[in-house]
Design a protein around this motif. Structure first.
Motif, PDB file in Angstrom:
ATOM      1  N   TYR A 178     -10.244   0.017   0.493  1.00 16.65           N
ATOM      2  CA  TYR A 178     -10.145   1.500   0.740  1.00 16.65           C
ATOM      3  C   TYR A 178     -10.828   1.598  -0.497  1.00 16.65           C
ATOM      4  O   TYR A 178     -10.720   3.157  -0.513  1.00 16.65           O
ATOM      5  CB  TYR A 178      -9.055   0.826  -1.159  1.00 16.65           C
ATOM      6  CG  TYR A 178      -8.088  -0.303  -0.854  1.00 16.65           C
ATOM      7  CD1 TYR A 178      -6.739   0.517  -0.444  1.00 16.65           C
ATOM      8  CD2 TYR A 178      -7.872  -2.056  -1.079  1.00 16.65           C
ATOM      9  CE1 TYR A 178      -5.624  -0.622   0.069  1.00 16.65           C
ATOM     10  CE2 TYR A 178      -7.272  -2.268  -0.574  1.00 16.65           C
ATOM     11  CZ  TYR A 178      -5.908  -2.607  -0.007  1.00 16.65           C
ATOM     12  OH  TYR A 178      -4.506  -3.250  -0.311  1.00 16.65           O
ATOM     13  N   TRP A 198      -3.195   5.402   3.085  1.00 18.98           N
ATOM     14  CA  TRP A 198      -3.117   4.442   2.488  1.00 18.98           C
ATOM     15  C   TRP A 198      -2.930   2.897   3.000  1.00 18.98           C
ATOM     16  O   TRP A 198      -2.841   2.152   2.820  1.00 18.98           O
ATOM     17  CB  TRP A 198      -2.023   4.353   1.042  1.00 18.98           C
ATOM     18  CG  TRP A 198      -3.370   5.299   0.355  1.00 18.98           C
ATOM     19  CD1 TRP A 198      -3.584   6.498   0.428  1.00 18.98           C
ATOM     20  CD2 TRP A 198      -2.861   4.802  -1.640  1.00 18.98           C
ATOM     21  NE1 TRP A 198      -4.034   7.310  -1.200  1.00 18.98           N
ATOM     22  CE2 TRP A 198      -3.763   5.495  -1.401  1.00 18.98           C
ATOM     23  CE3 TRP A 198      -2.832   3.308  -1.939  1.00 18.98           C
ATOM     24  CZ2 TRP A 198      -4.361   5.991  -3.076  1.00 18.98           C
ATOM     25  CZ3 TRP A 198      -3.208   3.905  -3.436  1.00 18.98           C
ATOM     26  CH2 TRP A 198      -3.727   4.736  -4.416  1.00 18.98           C
ATOM     27  N   MET A 199      -1.829   3.017   4.476  1.00 19.13           N
ATOM     28  CA  MET A 199      -1.755   2.077   5.069  1.00 19.13           C
ATOM     29  C   MET A 199      -2.187   1.529   5.825  1.00 19.13           C
ATOM     30  O   MET A 199      -1.726   0.164   6.227  1.00 19.13           O
ATOM     31  CB  MET A 199       0.109   2.983   4.907  1.00 19.13           C
ATOM     32  CG  MET A 199       1.237   2.829   4.627  1.00 19.13           C
ATOM     33  SD  MET A 199       3.162   3.597   4.811  1.00 19.13           S
ATOM     34  CE  MET A 199       3.655   0.986   5.427  1.00 19.13           C
ATOM     35  N   SER A 211      -5.089   1.824   5.245  1.00 15.02           N
ATOM     36  CA  SER A 211      -5.836   0.470   4.835  1.00 15.02           C
ATOM     37  C   SER A 211      -6.098  -0.451   3.983  1.00 15.02           C
ATOM     38  O   SER A 211      -5.892  -1.044   3.040  1.00 15.02           O
ATOM     39  CB  SER A 211      -6.803   1.482   3.717  1.00 15.02           C
ATOM     40  OG  SER A 211      -6.839   2.548   3.710  1.00 15.02           O
ATOM     41  N   ASP A 212      -5.646  -1.733   4.840  1.00 11.21           N
ATOM     42  CA  ASP A 212      -5.348  -2.129   5.018  1.00 11.21           C
ATOM     43  C   ASP A 212      -6.094  -3.616   4.762  1.00 11.21           C
ATOM     44  O   ASP A 212      -6.967  -3.560   5.924  1.00 11.21           O
ATOM     45  CB  ASP A 212      -4.288  -3.225   6.438  1.00 11.21           C
ATOM     46  CG  ASP A 212      -3.458  -4.873   6.399  1.00 11.21           C
ATOM     47  OD1 ASP A 212      -3.236  -5.030   6.867  1.00 11.21           O
ATOM     48  OD2 ASP A 212      -3.612  -4.747   4.644  1.00 11.21           O
ATOM     49  N   ASN A 232       0.739  -1.066   0.285  1.00  8.33           N
ATOM     50  CA  ASN A 232       0.109   0.270   0.428  1.00  8.33           C
ATOM     51  C   ASN A 232       0.893   1.311  -0.179  1.00  8.33           C
ATOM     52  O   ASN A 232       0.593   2.231  -0.432  1.00  8.33           O
ATOM     53  CB  ASN A 232      -1.088  -0.484   1.159  1.00  8.33           C
ATOM     54  CG  ASN A 232      -2.366  -0.577   1.278  1.00  8.33           C
ATOM     55  OD1 ASN A 232      -2.375  -1.104  -0.639  1.00  8.33           O
ATOM     56  ND2 ASN A 232      -2.760  -1.654   2.245  1.00  8.33           N
ATOM     57  N   MET A 240       0.799   4.081  -2.542  1.00 11.60           N
ATOM     58  CA  MET A 240       0.778   5.702  -2.962  1.00 11.60           C
ATOM     59  C   MET A 240       1.685   6.091  -2.843  1.00 11.60           C
ATOM     60  O   MET A 240       0.977   7.717  -3.680  1.00 11.60           O
ATOM     61  CB  MET A 240       0.253   5.214  -0.993  1.00 11.60           C
ATOM     62  CG  MET A 240       0.224   7.164  -1.309  1.00 11.60           C
ATOM     63  SD  MET A 240       1.122   7.407  -0.700  1.00 11.60           S
ATOM     64  CE  MET A 240       1.171   9.498  -0.618  1.00 11.60           C
TER      65      MET A 240
END
Length: 269
Positions: free
Chosen positions: A191, A70-71, A73-74, A38, A42
């Motif tokens: 996501y 973004w990280m 949103s795992d 992620n 990004m």
């Protein structure tokens, strides 16, 4: 050690955190690899594509904020039960210990993401030469996402899926609905859900900021406005974290029979 911890009705938070780190070390592809991917995705988008297509704040500090989003949103964050079915099955019926396990999983993901994003925020601060504002960004990437992460985890509480190899899913492709389609939707869901929840948490402070100063997406926030927005957002994030964890446990208790059946049968996909 893990089995002993799982059987302890008075499960300590520290023991649950150690057990989760052990699980991640044993299966690094479940969490570490996805978090790293992620971050790489990004960064590539940030530097190679028009930033305004994907990001709200495109100034230097926006990179740290976007990287955290973004990280966090795992996909494993949204599959919080089925990623560790044995422990969850042992603790269904013990809501206090199960709540501790869910919070420990959220905390470990935070520990994997937050320190890196805080370092990136500090690096951006070196470029901007505004340490007061940098301190606010550091706090934002460390505190604000906690509520969104907990709410996103509800997806995996409502709709868990077993982590089967892709080859297994290909061989079971005739069971398209439960094995392929459902799994595909649930791997994409975080996501979409995480940004939506994060935006919802920030809706009130953003509205206040808009009314006072207006928003210029290419520039950073004024420091005073940032502080007010951050305090309000952090409070809302904390409320979301408390509510999401309580609701998750209540939902699991109400659907414990069906959940046991699903988690006990990996062939259900």
């Amino acid at each position: 050690m893990i089995d002993h911890v799982a059987d302890d009705p008075g499960l300590p938070f520290g023991a649950a955190v150690r057990a989760e780190f052990t699980r991640i070390r044993t299966h690094p592809g479940d969490t570490v690899a996805v978090v790293a991917l992620n971050g790489v995705m990004m960064t590539v988008i940030w530097f190679l594509l028009p930033r305004s297509w994907f990001f709200t704040f495109t100034g230097p500090s926006g990179y740290a904020l976007a990287l955290a989003g973004w990280m966090y949103s795992d996909v494993t964050a949204s599959n919080i039960l089925a990623a560790d079915p044995d422990r969850v099955l042992e603790l269904i019926g013990d809501p206090a210990s199960l709540r501790t396990v869910l919070r420990a999983k959220e905390a470990v993901l935070w520990m994997l993401v937050a320190p890196l994003c805080m370092v990136v925020a500090i690096a951006c601060g070196v470029a901007e030469q505004d340490w007061q504002y940098t301190a606010l960004v550091v706090i934002a990437v460390a505190v604000v996402p906690i509520g969104a992460l907990a709410v996103t985890g509800l997806v995996g509480v409502f709709f868990p899926y077993h982590q089967q190899p892709l080859l297994w899913r290909w061989r079971q492709r005739r069971r398209f609905g439960p094995v392929v389609l459902r799994w595909s939707i649930l791997t994409i869901a975080p996501y979409l859900v995480y940004p939506a929840v994060a935006c919802a948490i920030m809706a009130v402070p953003s509205a206040l900021w808009w009314l006072v100063d207006g928003i210029d997406r290419t520039q950073r926030l004024p420091t005073a406005a940032s502080a007010v927005c951050l305090v309000v957002t952090a409070a809302l994030s904390a409320l979301c974290w408390v509510w999401a964890n309580r609701y998750a446990i209540a939902w699991i208790e109400r659907h414990s029979v069906a959940l046991r059946e699903y988690l006990s049968d990996r062939e259900r996909g």
